[in-house]
Each structure stands twice: as C-alpha cells, then as structure tokens.
Design a protein around this motif. Sequence first.
Motif, PDB file in Angstrom:
ATOM      1  N   ALA A 148      27.609  36.477 -23.640  1.00  0.00           N
ATOM      2  CA  ALA A 148      26.827  35.371 -23.075  1.00  0.00           C
ATOM      3  C   ALA A 148      25.335  35.692 -23.058  1.00  0.00           C
ATOM      4  N   ALA A 149      24.982  36.923 -22.685  1.00  0.00           N
ATOM      5  CA  ALA A 149      23.569  37.291 -22.612  1.00  0.00           C
ATOM      6  C   ALA A 149      22.910  37.216 -23.990  1.00  0.00           C
ATOM      7  N   GLU A 150      23.628  37.640 -25.030  1.00  0.00           N
ATOM      8  CA  GLU A 150      23.071  37.576 -26.382  1.00  0.00           C
ATOM      9  C   GLU A 150      22.750  36.133 -26.773  1.00  0.00           C
ATOM     10  N   LYS A 151      23.600  35.206 -26.382  1.00  0.00           N
ATOM     11  CA  LYS A 151      23.353  33.796 -26.680  1.00  0.00           C
ATOM     12  C   LYS A 151      22.106  33.303 -25.948  1.00  0.00           C
ATOM     13  N   VAL A 152      21.929  33.768 -24.718  1.00  0.00           N
ATOM     14  CA  VAL A 152      20.749  33.383 -23.945  1.00  0.00           C
ATOM     15  C   VAL A 152      19.483  33.852 -24.651  1.00  0.00           C
ATOM     16  N   TYR A 153      19.480  35.099 -25.122  1.00  0.00           N
ATOM     17  CA  TYR A 153      18.292  35.642 -25.785  1.00  0.00           C
ATOM     18  C   TYR A 153      17.964  34.827 -27.042  1.00  0.00           C
ATOM     19  N   ARG A 154      18.981  34.490 -27.787  1.00  0.00           N
ATOM     20  CA  ARG A 154      18.756  33.759 -29.031  1.00  0.00           C
ATOM     21  C   ARG A 154      18.211  32.351 -28.758  1.00  0.00           C
ATOM     22  N   LEU A 155      18.787  31.673 -27.779  1.00  0.00           N
ATOM     23  CA  LEU A 155      18.315  30.328 -27.459  1.00  0.00           C
ATOM     24  C   LEU A 155      16.897  30.364 -26.891  1.00  0.00           C
ATOM     25  N   ALA A 156      16.591  31.385 -26.089  1.00  0.00           N
ATOM     26  CA  ALA A 156      15.234  31.514 -25.555  1.00  0.00           C
ATOM     27  C   ALA A 156      14.231  31.746 -26.683  1.00  0.00           C
ATOM     28  N   LEU A 157      14.638  32.483 -27.686  1.00  0.00           N
ATOM     29  CA  LEU A 157      13.779  32.707 -28.848  1.00  0.00           C
ATOM     30  C   LEU A 157      13.524  31.395 -29.583  1.00  0.00           C
ATOM     31  N   LEU A 158      14.558  30.588 -29.745  1.00  0.00           N
ATOM     32  CA  LEU A 158      14.385  29.283 -30.396  1.00  0.00           C
ATOM     33  C   LEU A 158      13.457  28.379 -29.579  1.00  0.00           C
ATOM     34  N   TRP A 159      13.596  28.444 -28.258  1.00  0.00           N
ATOM     35  CA  TRP A 159      12.715  27.663 -27.379  1.00  0.00           C
ATOM     36  C   TRP A 159      11.262  28.040 -27.631  1.00  0.00           C
ATOM     37  N   SER A 160      11.000  29.354 -27.662  1.00  0.00           N
ATOM     38  CA  SER A 160       9.616  29.814 -27.799  1.00  0.00           C
ATOM     39  C   SER A 160       9.018  29.410 -29.138  1.00  0.00           C
ATOM     40  N   ILE A 161       9.806  29.461 -30.193  1.00  0.00           N
ATOM     41  CA  ILE A 161       9.311  29.069 -31.514  1.00  0.00           C
ATOM     42  C   ILE A 161       9.098  27.561 -31.567  1.00  0.00           C
ATOM     43  N   SER A 162       9.962  26.805 -30.907  1.00  0.00           N
ATOM     44  CA  SER A 162       9.797  25.354 -30.874  1.00  0.00           C
ATOM     45  C   SER A 162       8.561  24.958 -30.080  1.00  0.00           C
ATOM     46  N   GLU A 163       8.262  25.715 -29.047  1.00  0.00           N
ATOM     47  CA  GLU A 163       7.125  25.399 -28.189  1.00  0.00           C
ATOM     48  C   GLU A 163       5.799  25.741 -28.864  1.00  0.00           C
ATOM     49  N   ASN A 164       5.770  26.870 -29.563  1.00  0.00           N
ATOM     50  CA  ASN A 164       4.541  27.296 -30.244  1.00  0.00           C
ATOM     51  C   ASN A 164       4.941  28.105 -31.470  1.00  0.00           C
ATOM     52  N   TYR A 165       5.078  27.409 -32.592  1.00  0.00           N
ATOM     53  CA  TYR A 165       5.568  28.100 -33.781  1.00  0.00           C
ATOM     54  C   TYR A 165       4.528  29.025 -34.409  1.00  0.00           C
ATOM     55  N   MET A 166       3.243  28.849 -34.056  1.00  0.00           N
ATOM     56  CA  MET A 166       2.204  29.702 -34.631  1.00  0.00           C
ATOM     57  C   MET A 166       2.107  31.036 -33.899  1.00  0.00           C
ATOM     58  N   GLU A 167       2.199  30.994 -32.587  1.00  0.00           N
ATOM     59  CA  GLU A 167       2.144  32.228 -31.794  1.00  0.00           C
ATOM     60  C   GLU A 167       3.203  32.157 -30.696  1.00  0.00           C
ATOM     61  N   PRO A 168       4.461  32.290 -31.055  1.00  0.00           N
ATOM     62  CA  PRO A 168       5.525  32.160 -30.044  1.00  0.00           C
ATOM     63  C   PRO A 168       5.516  33.322 -29.058  1.00  0.00           C
ATOM     64  N   ILE A 169       5.829  33.010 -27.822  1.00  0.00           N
ATOM     65  CA  ILE A 169       6.010  34.017 -26.786  1.00  0.00           C
ATOM     66  C   ILE A 169       7.052  33.480 -25.812  1.00  0.00           C
ATOM     67  N   ILE A 170       7.970  34.315 -25.406  1.00  0.00           N
ATOM     68  CA  ILE A 170       9.080  33.864 -24.565  1.00  0.00           C
ATOM     69  C   ILE A 170       8.638  33.826 -23.105  1.00  0.00           C
ATOM     70  N   CYS A 171       8.823  32.658 -22.487  1.00  0.00           N
ATOM     71  CA  CYS A 171       8.452  32.485 -21.086  1.00  0.00           C
ATOM     72  C   CYS A 171       9.709  32.414 -20.218  1.00  0.00           C
ATOM     73  N   LYS A 172       9.507  32.449 -18.905  1.00  0.00           N
ATOM     74  CA  LYS A 172      10.627  32.396 -17.965  1.00  0.00           C
ATOM     75  C   LYS A 172      11.407  31.099 -18.104  1.00  0.00           C
ATOM     76  N   ALA A 173      10.699  29.987 -18.334  1.00  0.00           N
ATOM     77  CA  ALA A 173      11.374  28.697 -18.469  1.00  0.00           C
ATOM     78  C   ALA A 173      12.359  28.708 -19.637  1.00  0.00           C
ATOM     79  N   ALA A 174      12.025  29.450 -20.685  1.00  0.00           N
ATOM     80  CA  ALA A 174      12.916  29.532 -21.841  1.00  0.00           C
ATOM     81  C   ALA A 174      14.231  30.190 -21.452  1.00  0.00           C
ATOM     82  N   TYR A 175      14.156  31.279 -20.684  1.00  0.00           N
ATOM     83  CA  TYR A 175      15.378  31.955 -20.236  1.00  0.00           C
ATOM     84  C   TYR A 175      16.159  31.105 -19.240  1.00  0.00           C
TER      85      TYR A 175
END
Length: 279
Positions: free
Chosen positions: A148-175
């Motif tokens: 389950a945790a691995e899925k969370v990390y992957r989805l949070a990564l997709l969130w960050s790229i969707s939010e800012n594809y030029m300079e993605p960074i993972i935020c708390k809201a993504a997790y």
Amino acid sequence: KKAIQQTGGKAAKFDMIRARGIIQPHLTLLGTAIPKYLYSALSERSMENGLLSRCLVIEAGERGEEQDSAPKDFPEDLVKAAQFLVSLGGFDGLDLEKLDDANVFIPEPNVVAELPDAEDRRREIAAECSALYKAAQTTGEKALWSRAAEKVYRLALLWSISENYMEPIICKAAYDWAWKLVRHVTLRMLYQASVYVHDNEFDKLRQKALRYLRDYGHGEMKHTDLLRFMHIDAESFRKIIDTLLESELIAARPITRGGYIYSLLQENPRPNQGIENQC
C-alpha cells in the motif's frame, strides 16, 4: 525476465540480460472488467502471491445517461506538458543484445524531491501501512497492505508532476490525497475479495448463497427462492445451508405454509467486516 527463460537446459539467448537484471523496471497495465467476475476469477493464492497487491482496482459508479458526443480539441496544457517531457530526452528503444556497447544509452531516472512536511507525512503513512499489515489476520490481507505504501509514493509522484511538470516537488497534500485513495481502494478490494475469492468449489457456493441473501433478498429469502437462484441440486444446497447455519452466518425460521426463511446474521465473517460501509 521470466518470459525469456528457456526450458530443456539449453542456454537462452538473453542469459546475460537475465544475470544482469532488469534495468529501471517499470510497467503499467490498464485493464477493465466487471468487478464480480474479476474477483470471482481470483483465488487465495492469487491474493497471497502478490498479483492483487500490485493492482489498484477502482470501481466505477452506475452507468450514466446517454449524451450527445462532439469533437473537442486536446487540452492545450496537456500538450505543453507532454512536449516538455519529451524535450528532456530519453530513448527510442533498447537493443537488449547490445547492452555492453559503450554507445548504448541507458536511461537514468530523475529524482523528485519532497518538502520537509511531506517527508514527515510519508513516514506517518508508512507507519500506518505497517500497523495495518501487522493487524491483518490472513495472508491475503497482509499481501494487500504490504504494498500500500508503495502505491501511495507512486500516486504522490504523479500528483507532483501533474501540478508542476517543469519542476515537480512532492508536497504534503500529494501524500494526503494518495493515502486517502489507496486506503479506500485497499479496503474495498479486501471487502470484495472476502465476498468473492474462494478456496474451493464448496466455499464458492457458500459465498454465492450469502451474496444472494444480501443483494437480492435484502438480508432474507425463502428456501425455495434461494434454491432457485443457486442453480444447484437440493442435496448440495442442504449441505451449504447446514454449513451456514452451524457457522452462525444465517438463521432459519419456519413459515406457516411449510419451509423456511433464511436471514443473514452477519454479512462477512472475516476481520474486515463492515469495510463496505467505511468505503
């Protein structure tokens, strides 16, 4: 890696690749199915061997009303994002027989950073997943929570790229978003598995009887109606009913014209009882 193995003791063409391992493994498959047929096709083994734990099974809602279709332009923001990601470079393919060639380009993944509060949230989620894994009482349930945790990390990564594809960074809201989705989906998968996944043919019929009582009888059904729904012989039906009665999953009460009415005592005997309400 398994697909290129050969039998008979003869050296496979890609022994070198198999020995070296898969470089940057990544594969995503999208499949569609009717939920009850998907879960009824699974077994306890498929839950325990990691197949289901690698999946996110997302159930759609009811079919919508028919609508008029019209051509639409592809969203411009998605086009720009795709063009930017392509401009970063990559590779058009990899000749597996020429991995030792110095000119062969091996892609290296970009590492996306996370904000300090996001890092703390990630650790909290990992601890929650570990606690749920330890609390699980069956191997199948443990298998689902183990990834389950691995899925969370992957989805949070997709969130960050969707939010800012030029300079993605993972935020708390993504997790937070990813964990809410993964937890909901995992609980739903566990519930559906408890309703459909079976150890043997008898267990399959037992679950079928419980589903008919719940879905078609709204908790209770006459003996003759349930027998008609089950499509099995009377002797096999009696064995299933006896098992359900002795397991205290159903109760039987006589009716004035003869026969019985069966009613559910508890819908789901497994530890994840009530999960469908949480979802």
